[in-house]
Design a protein around this motif. Structure first.
Motif, PDB file in Angstrom:
ATOM      1  N   TRP A 112      65.655  37.702  67.776  1.00  0.00           N
ATOM      2  CA  TRP A 112      64.209  38.253  67.883  1.00  0.00           C
ATOM      3  C   TRP A 112      63.415  37.451  68.236  1.00  0.00           C
ATOM      4  CZ3 TRP A 112      65.435  43.334  68.288  1.00  0.00           C
ATOM      5  CH2 TRP A 112      66.182  43.560  67.341  1.00  0.00           C
ATOM      6  N   GLY A 153      61.078  36.766  71.614  1.00  0.00           N
ATOM      7  CA  GLY A 153      60.385  37.145  71.542  1.00  0.00           C
ATOM      8  C   GLY A 153      59.201  36.190  72.283  1.00  0.00           C
ATOM      9  N   LYS A 213      56.560  35.658  75.207  1.00  0.00           N
ATOM     10  CA  LYS A 213      55.496  34.781  74.759  1.00  0.00           C
ATOM     11  C   LYS A 213      55.549  33.306  75.708  1.00  0.00           C
ATOM     12  CE  LYS A 213      53.389  31.709  72.012  1.00  0.00           C
ATOM     13  NZ  LYS A 213      53.519  31.745  70.064  1.00  0.00           N
ATOM     14  N   SER A 227      49.805  42.006  66.113  1.00  0.00           N
ATOM     15  CA  SER A 227      50.157  40.816  65.273  1.00  0.00           C
ATOM     16  C   SER A 227      50.473  41.216  63.907  1.00  0.00           C
ATOM     17  CB  SER A 227      50.267  39.414  65.762  1.00  0.00           C
ATOM     18  OG  SER A 227      51.712  38.863  64.972  1.00  0.00           O
ATOM     19  N   TYR A 272      57.473  39.794  66.214  1.00  0.00           N
ATOM     20  CA  TYR A 272      56.737  39.126  66.891  1.00  0.00           C
ATOM     21  C   TYR A 272      56.895  39.315  68.032  1.00  0.00           C
ATOM     22  CZ  TYR A 272      57.081  34.694  68.964  1.00  0.00           C
ATOM     23  OH  TYR A 272      56.966  33.494  70.016  1.00  0.00           O
ATOM     24  N   MET A 273      58.490  39.800  68.153  1.00  0.00           N
ATOM     25  CA  MET A 273      58.665  40.517  69.577  1.00  0.00           C
ATOM     26  C   MET A 273      58.013  41.241  70.253  1.00  0.00           C
ATOM     27  SD  MET A 273      62.667  41.720  70.241  1.00  0.00           S
ATOM     28  CE  MET A 273      62.463  42.848  69.881  1.00  0.00           C
ATOM     29  N   TYR A 309      54.511  40.569  71.639  1.00  0.00           N
ATOM     30  CA  TYR A 309      54.674  39.429  72.200  1.00  0.00           C
ATOM     31  C   TYR A 309      54.705  40.145  74.081  1.00  0.00           C
ATOM     32  CZ  TYR A 309      52.821  35.076  70.691  1.00  0.00           C
ATOM     33  OH  TYR A 309      51.444  34.021  70.505  1.00  0.00           O
TER      34      TYR A 309
END
Length: 170
Positions: free
Chosen positions: A86, A90, A94, A124, A144-145, A148
């Motif tokens: 993951w 991400g 990013k 986030s 997080y993934m 982004y």
């Protein structure tokens, strides 16, 4: 929390090397270009270099995840392996978003930059909180993934006039 922090430190280390080295070229280059078509060509050229490099880098890190944990941490961190996929996906988004978001700095779009940084900082937190409630610690990396991916899509939308411009007639 230790697994999540350990994963973030690995991610931060290699992303810092990538963004620092690319910033030396990308930001000054974007600043000097004024033609939308030339900007688009330069962004696409950068993607042709960065994305394959990111895919290979993240694949190597993923394949070496057990070794990296062994090298950097203690055996108590081995469950951290489930966070890698993951986080690495991400990281790809990013960097893809980072390349476009540099246009905000290069073109002095300070207000847009500050707004998107605050907005995606808050999203986030929200997305990670929701995912953590649903999936536990791995949810932080899933969040997080997702964040982004959304940030990348936002950058594409904000700079759609450059990214989707057509070659001028000659």
């Amino acid at each position: 929390a230790g697994w999540w922090d350990g994963m973030n430190k690995i991610s931060h280390m290699y992303l810092t090397v990538i963004t620092t080295s690319l910033s030396v070229y990308i930001l000054p280059r974007m600043s000097e270009l004024t033609d939308k078509w030339e900007l688009k060509k330069d962004i696409l050229r950068s993607y042709k270099l960065i994305i394959p490099f990111m895919l290979v880098s993240t694949l190597i890190i993923y394949l070496l995840r057990h070794f990296l944990i062994w090298l950097l941490y203690t055996p108590e961190f081995y469950p951290m392996e489930s966070l890698f996929v993951w986080q690495l996906f991400g990281d790809i988004f990013k960097i893809a978003a980072w390349l476009i978001s540099n246009l905000m700095l290069a073109k002095l779009k300070t207000k847009e930059f500050v707004v998107t940084e605050i907005l995606f900082g808050l999203t986030s937190l929200l997305i990670r909180y929701i995912c953590m409630k649903q999936y536990g610690v791995v949810g932080l990396n899933i969040g997080y993934m997702i964040n982004y991916i959304l940030y990348f899509l936002c950058m594409v939308w904000l700079f759609r006039d450059i990214l989707f411009c057509r070659k001028p007639l000659e």
